[in-house]
Design an enzyme around this catalytic site. Sequence first.
Site, PDB file in Angstrom:
ATOM      1  N   ASP A 169       0.837  -1.204   0.000  1.00  0.00           N
ATOM      2  CA  ASP A 169       0.000   0.000   0.000  1.00  0.00           C
ATOM      3  C   ASP A 169       0.871   1.253   0.000  1.00  0.00           C
ATOM      4  OD1 ASP A 169      -1.856   2.055   0.614  1.00  0.00           O
ATOM      5  OD2 ASP A 169      -3.112   0.646   1.729  1.00  0.00           O
ATOM      6  N   HIS A 200      -3.019  -0.189  -2.523  1.00  0.00           N
ATOM      7  CA  HIS A 200      -4.216   0.492  -2.049  1.00  0.00           C
ATOM      8  C   HIS A 200      -5.303   0.434  -3.121  1.00  0.00           C
ATOM      9  CE1 HIS A 200      -5.860   3.363   0.894  1.00  0.00           C
ATOM     10  NE2 HIS A 200      -6.463   3.931  -0.140  1.00  0.00           N
TER      11      HIS A 200
END
Length: 231
Positions: A169, A200
Amino acid sequence: MTTVTIAAIDGAGQFSAYVARPSGTPRAAIVVIQEIFGVNLGIRQKCDNLAADGYLAVAPDLFWRIAPDIVLDPDVPAQMQEALGLFGKFNQDAGIRDIEATIRWARAEVSSGKVGCVGYCLGGRLAYMTAARTDIDASVGYYAVGIDGLLGEKHAIANPLLLHIAGADHFVSAEVQAAMHAGLDDQPKVTLIDYPGEDHGFATEVGDRRSPEAAERADAATRQFFADHLG
């Protein structure tokens, strides 16, 4: 699928919410908490999918105080920048109060009285805060941001919380992910699932960020989690 209006509990006004209802009696209700892009197509599809699973799903417009009914596309760079600007202006404490108002609305809509929530990105963070600050029955957060700064609230989490963590992420560093594990692995109400190599937004319904295999695995775990804790 329809839109309803919910009164803010702080008396500041009212906000719209997208609602998807199942064909029969709802098993329970689930509040779907938006990303920084508003109640856009992807969030509405999340609601529709939950309704197909037998839940009443409701997605409140949490940006109503700063940009009512705004809908943004994360794959358009200018709209991504606009969304990041809105995130900077968003009052998260007020957002939790609006989620609380939505929970109250939803409890009155289902005979079981049970309400869960699921959130993505900013919504994942708000799902954690909702678990700590409200009487929500079960909560799920996808790629929640900034949880390391909220670990002091973990002891207030009284009902089950599931967090999906994207291992690569770019908004949640490896250090933050390590802090989440160090702070939450021993919290009996909290479950963390890691998705190595995923970025993400991997479970978005539409757009470039979706990673189908990881999304399907996370969504299957979410469905089982809600079945276990909401019915």
